[in-house]
Write an enzyme that holds these catalytic residues in place. Structure first.
Site, PDB file in Angstrom:
ATOM      1  N   CYS A 194       0.814  -1.226   0.000  1.00 25.59           N
ATOM      2  CA  CYS A 194       0.000   0.000   0.000  1.00 25.59           C
ATOM      3  C   CYS A 194       0.845   1.272   0.000  1.00 25.59           C
ATOM      4  O   CYS A 194       0.349   2.353  -0.292  1.00 25.59           O
ATOM      5  CB  CYS A 194      -0.923   0.015   1.220  1.00 25.59           C
ATOM      6  N   HIS A 238      -3.232   7.381   1.041  1.00 25.73           N
ATOM      7  CA  HIS A 238      -3.667   5.992   0.849  1.00 25.73           C
ATOM      8  C   HIS A 238      -5.017   5.807   1.546  1.00 25.73           C
ATOM      9  O   HIS A 238      -5.276   6.415   2.586  1.00 25.73           O
ATOM     10  CB  HIS A 238      -2.614   5.050   1.442  1.00 25.73           C
ATOM     11  N   ASN A 253     -10.064  -0.535   0.173  1.00 29.07           N
ATOM     12  CA  ASN A 253      -8.617  -0.375   0.098  1.00 29.07           C
ATOM     13  C   ASN A 253      -8.100  -1.187  -1.091  1.00 29.07           C
ATOM     14  O   ASN A 253      -8.081  -2.414  -1.032  1.00 29.07           O
ATOM     15  CB  ASN A 253      -8.021  -0.865   1.426  1.00 29.07           C
TER      16      ASN A 253
END
Ligand code: UT7
Length: 352
Positions: free
Chosen positions: A113, A279, A309
């Site tokens: 990520c 993020h 996500n």
């Protein structure tokens, strides 16, 4: 001095959205819990046989079109993913082949990520050292293969039936992880901005393997011979383990500190930053970072409600949406920030 800037963006998500209610059919969770604790309303999942290079190629075509260039103008590919199509090779060469540009160097990076701040620094270094001129940066992840259920037809609302008790209990064991991830791809075309003080300004990057156990896949690695065993699959060791609450606290603390430190290093006032592109792991993380750094709400946009996500794709998907909606423009000062498995984390400053 100039640095790399973004001259085109694109994004792609597979199939139809899967709302929270659909997940509540296969495990003990609820739309209300997921929305309150994460901000997520829906996500997308790839089909069996659909890999990150397939999603990535669609995002890449969109980015090339946006930049007004041909695939043949690309002289370097950076592919960020933790879920490649194959264990090896990486997905960069597959993407190059699908775009009809075999022979172009392709590098897969594995910062999960946290990929984008790393990728900007890498791309800038490649361009400044004349190893590349026009870079295609793709971030894509397909988490469907990690999911702790087999009743995909129920999840996709293609069938209605009661899930077997043991299947329901198995999925519930992994519910913290299963509700946050979704699949997607994003692409950016990067080139030197040719403007004094334009483009990439700098990044502050960190990694700490001491905390690898906060998010990792315990099985199916080469510490084991063979690297996949029926026992490992039966024990669900192919499903990531995540220490969610501890990770959440670490993300808030480290991201706030890193952004402060990056701004100080480059003599940038936080007030001069037009947009913080963070993020999207959990809306609570970004709200806490916002409060810690006193960022006005409109300067830290969110799209986690629609995608969940998407790991390496999140920052690119959000950047593409912001550009296409006119919410970030040429001349804007952007701060990208992310934390992911590794642990890896960092932030980058870039003037569009
Ligand atoms: O992108 C990579 C980095 N990843 C992250 O940054 C993830 C960061 N962590 C998180 O986003 C959150 O920790 C989660 C969303 C994973 C979990 O949220 P939380 O508020 O930290 O919940 P928790 O794990 O502390 O669990 C609280 C309660 C527990 O029940 P009890 O023990 O209080 O009865 C859990 O069993 O909520 C329960 N729970 C759920 N309930 C319904 C955990 N997950 C779920 C669920 N649905 N999906």
């Amino acid at each position: 001095m100039s640095g790399v800037t973004i001259i085109g963006t694109g994004r792609h998500v597979p199939g139809a959205p899967v709302p929270n209610d659909a997940l509540a059919r296969v495990m003990d969770t609820s739309d209300e819990w997921i929305q309150t604790r994460t901000g997520i309303k829906q996500r997308y999942f790839a089909r069996d046989g659909q890999g990150v290079s397939d999603l990535g190629v669609e995002a890449a075509k969109m980015a090339l079109d946006d930049a007004g260039i041909e695939a043949s103008d690309i002289d370097y590919i950076i592919f960020a993913t933790m879920t490649p199509d194959y264990f090896f090779p990486g997905s960069g060469p597959l993407l190059g082949a699908k775009l009809g540009i075999p022979g172009v160097p392709a590098l897969d990076i594995r910062q999960q990520c946290a990929a984008m701040p790393y990728a900007f620094q890498l791309a800038n270094g490649l361009v400044q050292s004349h190893a590349a001129e026009t870079i295609l940066l793709v971030g894509a992840d397909v988490h469907a293969g990690f999911m702790p259920w087999t009743d995909w037809d129920i999840v996709r609302s293609e069938a209605e039936r009661e899930v077997a008790r043991d299947a329901y209990e198995r999925a519930t064991k992994h519910r913290g992880l299963a509700i946050i991830f979704g699949d997607g791809a994003a692409a950016m075309v990067l080139r030197d901005s040719q403007t004094p003080d334009g483009g990439f300004i700098g990044a502050e990057l960190h990694s700490d393997g001491n905390s690898f156990d906060h998010l990792f896949v315990p099985g199916c690695g080469f510490r084991s011979i063979p690297y996949v065993t029926p026992e490992a699959l039966l024990a669900d060791e192919h499903i990531p383990h995540m220490l969610g609450p501890s990770l959440l606290k670490k993300a808030v603390r480290t991201l706030s500190k890193t952004v402060r430190s990056l701004c100080e290093t480059h003599g940038v006032s936080q007030d001069d930053i037009d947009c913080f592109i963070a993020h999207q792991a959990n809306e609570r993380i970004n709200q806490a970072v916002r409060q810690a750094l006193h960022i006005p709400p409109e300067k830290i946009p969110s799209n986690i409600a629609r995608y969940g996500n998407t790991s390496a794709a999140t920052i690119g998907i959000l950047t593409d949406e912001l550009r296409r909606d006119g919410n970030i423009r040429e001349g804007d000062l952007l701060c990208f920030l992310a934390l992911g498995a590794g642990l890896n984390w960092g932030a980058a400053l870039l003037r569009l």
